[in-house]
Scaffold this motif. Structure first.
Motif, short mmCIF file in Angstrom:
data_model
loop_
_atom_site.label_atom_id
_atom_site.label_comp_id
_atom_site.label_asym_id
_atom_site.label_seq_id
_atom_site.Cartn_x
_atom_site.Cartn_y
_atom_site.Cartn_z
N THR A 17 15.85 1.63 30.05
CA THR A 17 15.47 2.48 31.18
C THR A 17 14.00 2.87 31.08
OG1 THR A 17 17.71 3.32 31.44
CG2 THR A 17 15.94 4.65 32.39
N HIS A 24 11.27 4.13 36.54
CA HIS A 24 12.24 4.74 37.44
C HIS A 24 11.77 6.13 37.84
CE1 HIS A 24 14.48 7.65 34.85
NE2 HIS A 24 13.95 6.92 33.89
N TRP A 29 18.84 4.45 40.02
CA TRP A 29 17.71 3.51 40.04
C TRP A 29 18.34 2.15 39.78
CZ3 TRP A 29 12.96 4.35 41.70
CH2 TRP A 29 11.97 3.42 41.43
N TYR A 36 13.90 -3.94 40.21
CA TYR A 36 14.32 -2.84 41.09
C TYR A 36 14.63 -3.40 42.47
CZ TYR A 36 13.89 1.34 43.98
OH TYR A 36 14.12 2.34 44.88
#
Length: 73
Positions: A17, A24, A29, A36
């Motif tokens: 992450t 994010h 997300w 993304y």
């Protein structure tokens, strides 16, 4: 979840992450294939199970699983 393996997997998910590009900005997300997805797709994917399946099926390149024939638009 409470095992050493679960804690390690949680840690690895946090590292992934933190490494997202672009970083994010909130939750959820949604990423697919480490990229993304756009805001419209996030809205669709988080609206319902069917919405998530539609987005996933559109993202799959090549031969799609048979379940996509029912949801792929």
């Amino acid at each position: 979840m409470k095992s050493d393996e679960g804690k390690h997997l949680h840690y690895l998910a946090g590292q992934r992450t933190d490494a997202l590009e672009p970083p994010h900005e909130g939750v959820p997300w949604v990423v697919f294939d480490n990229m993304y997805i756009n805001e419209e797709e996030v809205d669709e994917a988080t609206s319902s199970e069917a919405g998530l399946l539609r987005v996933l099926c559109r993202k799959i390149r090549g031969l799609k699983p048979s379940m996509c024939t029912n949801v792929y638009l």
